[in-house]
Scaffold this motif. Structure first.
Motif, PDB file in Angstrom:
ATOM      1  N   ALA A   1       0.845  -1.411  -0.137  1.00 33.58           N
ATOM      2  CA  ALA A   1      -0.548  -0.206  -0.255  1.00 33.58           C
ATOM      3  C   ALA A   1       0.616   1.226   0.137  1.00 33.58           C
ATOM      4  O   ALA A   1       0.765   2.561  -0.554  1.00 33.58           O
ATOM      5  N   ILE A   2       2.094   1.273   1.298  1.00 29.71           N
ATOM      6  CA  ILE A   2       2.680   2.327   0.850  1.00 29.71           C
ATOM      7  C   ILE A   2       3.489   2.770  -0.822  1.00 29.71           C
ATOM      8  O   ILE A   2       3.705   3.957  -1.241  1.00 29.71           O
ATOM      9  N   HIS A   3       3.768   1.384  -1.355  1.00 28.44           N
ATOM     10  CA  HIS A   3       4.358   1.612  -2.406  1.00 28.44           C
ATOM     11  C   HIS A   3       3.977   2.288  -3.712  1.00 28.44           C
ATOM     12  O   HIS A   3       4.277   2.772  -4.401  1.00 28.44           O
ATOM     13  N   ASN A   4       2.673   1.715  -3.416  1.00 28.45           N
ATOM     14  CA  ASN A   4       1.325   2.555  -4.388  1.00 28.45           C
ATOM     15  C   ASN A   4       1.204   3.688  -4.314  1.00 28.45           C
ATOM     16  O   ASN A   4       0.738   4.280  -4.851  1.00 28.45           O
ATOM     17  N   ALA A   5       0.876   4.369  -2.831  1.00 26.33           N
ATOM     18  CA  ALA A   5       0.253   5.422  -2.978  1.00 26.33           C
ATOM     19  C   ALA A   5       2.128   6.528  -3.185  1.00 26.33           C
ATOM     20  O   ALA A   5       1.513   7.416  -3.339  1.00 26.33           O
ATOM     21  N   ALA A   6       3.732   5.809  -2.888  1.00 26.70           N
ATOM     22  CA  ALA A   6       4.537   6.120  -2.820  1.00 26.70           C
ATOM     23  C   ALA A   6       4.651   7.328  -4.121  1.00 26.70           C
ATOM     24  O   ALA A   6       5.131   8.101  -4.554  1.00 26.70           O
TER      25      ALA A   6
END
Ligand code: AR6
Length: 173
Positions: free
Chosen positions: A38-43
Motif C-alpha cells: 500500500a505504501i509503495h502504491n501510494a508513494a
C-alpha cells in the motif's frame, strides 16, 4: 508522559498527515504485500528507486527514505520478525523495530510519526502481544526523550484497534 501524544486510530497509514510513516517491510526493502504494498502504491515508483539504493535492512533495524507522493514527508522502513512460536527472539526483535524507528525519527527532528502494527499480518505475530510490545517501547521512549508531538498507531482492523486501546488504557490508568 503526556497521554495526548499517543493516538490510536482505525485507518489507512498511507493517508496519514504526519511527518513520517513507518513501513512494515521485508529485508529486501523492495516492496511486497500488506502495508508495504500500500505504501509503495501510494508513494509512487520513486520510492522503489530510492529503496534500491539502501542495500536492504536487517530484522529489527530501520532505514529512512522520502515519502514522494504520500502526504508524509518521510517513510521509515523497518523489518519485523516472522513469528515462529515465540522462542526465536521475536519479542526482542519487534521491540527493536519500534525503538530504532523512534530513534531515527528523533535524530531527524521528526515530531509526528505513524506506525502500523508491525509483523501482525503476513508475519503472524500475535496481535495482543505485539500491541503490548509496541506500547511499552513507545511509552519508555517518550519517558526518556519526550521529543514527539504525536505518535499514531494506525490500526487496519478491529482486532488491532481493540488490542491497542486495551493496552493503552491499562498503561495510563
Ligand atoms: N495501513 C495500515 N495498516 C495496514 C495497511 C494500511 N494500508 N495495510 C495492511 N495493514 P503486513 P508484516 C496492516 O502483512 O506482518 C509484506 O509483504 C495489516 O492489517 O503488512 O510485518 C512485507 O513486504 C497488519 O495489521 O506486515 C513483508 O514481506 C499490519 O498492517 C511482510 O508483508 C502488518 O501486516 C511483512 O509482514
Amino acid at each position: 508522559m503526556d497521554k495526548q501524544v499517543i493516538r490510536i486510530i482505525k485507518g489507512d497509514i498511507t493517508e496519514q498527515e504526519v511527518e513520517a510513516i513507518v513501513n512494515a517491510a521485508n529485508s529486501s526493502l523492495l516492496g511486497g504485500g500488506g502495508v508495504d504494498g500500500a505504501i509503495h502504491n501510494a508513494a509512487g515508483t520513486k520510492l522503489l528507486e530510492e529503496c534500491r539504493t539502501l542495500n536492504g535492512c536487517a530484522t529489527g533495524e530501520a532505514k529512512i527514505t522520502q515519502g514522494y507522493d504520500l502526504p508524509a514527508k518521510w517513510v521509515i522502513h523497518t523489518v519485523g520478525p516472522v513469528w515462529h512460536g515465540g522462542n526465536s527472539d521475536e519479542d526482542r526483535m519487534l521491540a527493536r523495530c519500534y525503538r530504532n524507528c523512534l530513534k531515527l525519527a528523533a535524530e531527524r527532528g521528526i515530531k509526528t510519526i505513524a506506525f502500523p502494527s508491525i509483523s501482525t499480518g503476513a508475519y503472524h505475530f500475535p496481535i495482543q502481544r505485539a500491541a503490548e510490545i509496541a506500547m511499552n517501547e513507545v511509552i519508555s521512549f517518550l519517558n526518556d526523550r519526550p521529543v514527539f508531538d504525536r505518535i499514531v498507531f494506525v490500526c487496519f482492523n478491529d482486532d488491532t484497534f481493540s488490542s491497542s486501546n486495551r493496552v493503552l488504557n491499562e498503561r495510563i490508568k
